[in-house]
Write a protein that holds these residues in place. Structure first.
Motif, mmCIF file in Angstrom:
data_model
loop_
_atom_site.group_PDB
_atom_site.id
_atom_site.type_symbol
_atom_site.label_atom_id
_atom_site.label_comp_id
_atom_site.label_asym_id
_atom_site.label_seq_id
_atom_site.Cartn_x
_atom_site.Cartn_y
_atom_site.Cartn_z
ATOM 1 N N THR A 2 10.067 4.730 5.093
ATOM 2 C CA THR A 2 11.168 5.313 4.216
ATOM 3 C C THR A 2 11.749 4.157 3.636
ATOM 4 N N GLY A 3 12.452 4.524 2.413
ATOM 5 C CA GLY A 3 13.390 3.355 1.747
ATOM 6 C C GLY A 3 13.936 2.276 2.276
ATOM 7 N N ILE A 4 14.580 2.730 3.453
ATOM 8 C CA ILE A 4 15.279 1.675 4.500
ATOM 9 C C ILE A 4 14.295 0.836 4.883
ATOM 10 N N ASP A 5 13.414 1.417 5.340
ATOM 11 C CA ASP A 5 12.249 0.343 5.967
ATOM 12 C C ASP A 5 11.911 -0.650 4.985
ATOM 13 N N VAL A 6 11.563 -0.407 3.820
ATOM 14 C CA VAL A 6 11.041 -1.159 2.570
ATOM 15 C C VAL A 6 12.164 -2.254 2.572
ATOM 16 N N ILE A 12 14.113 -8.965 5.180
ATOM 17 C CA ILE A 12 13.649 -9.910 6.310
ATOM 18 C C ILE A 12 12.870 -10.843 5.524
ATOM 19 N N ALA A 13 11.805 -10.578 4.636
ATOM 20 C CA ALA A 13 11.043 -11.565 3.890
ATOM 21 C C ALA A 13 11.696 -12.561 3.069
ATOM 22 N N VAL A 36 20.812 -3.262 10.401
ATOM 23 C CA VAL A 36 20.679 -2.207 9.456
ATOM 24 C C VAL A 36 19.598 -1.353 10.075
ATOM 25 N N TRP A 37 18.487 -1.911 10.079
ATOM 26 C CA TRP A 37 17.390 -1.214 10.753
ATOM 27 C C TRP A 37 17.796 -0.640 11.969
ATOM 28 N N GLY A 38 18.489 -0.947 12.848
ATOM 29 C CA GLY A 38 18.806 -0.299 14.198
ATOM 30 C C GLY A 38 19.567 0.963 14.012
#
Length: 84
Positions: A2-6, A12-13, A36-38
């Motif tokens: 998803t967009g949030i994952d990207v 993180i990078a 945010v991911w959690g």
């Protein structure tokens, strides 16, 4: 993905680059992206990852403060200036 994952992956990078480049708040950015991911995942696994990341962040900050105070104490001893 998803967009949030990207967005989280890019954050993180960038945060990992920030660990080396002093201009960016690396560890804080990585931890924030994991939080945010959690929130976005909302599963028990997501919250477990947030908990582990938070514990690692707390240990890192504690070590940073401890090492900084030890180096300051050593510098004060070498210079001969009283810290009180």
């Amino acid at each position: 993905m998803t967009g949030i994952d990207v967005l989280v992956a890019v954050s993180i990078a960038v945060g990992l680059v920030g660990v080396v480049v002093p201009l960016l708040p690396g560890a804080l950015l990585v931890w924030s992206a994991i939080v945010v991911w959690g929130f976005s995942v909302g599963t028990a696994t997501g919250w477990a990852v947030v908990g582990v990341a938070t514990a690692l962040r707390a240990v890192g900050v504690s070590m940073l403060l401890e090492l900084t105070s030890a180096m300051l104490a050593a510098a004060v001893w070498i210079i001969g200036v009283s810290a009180t």
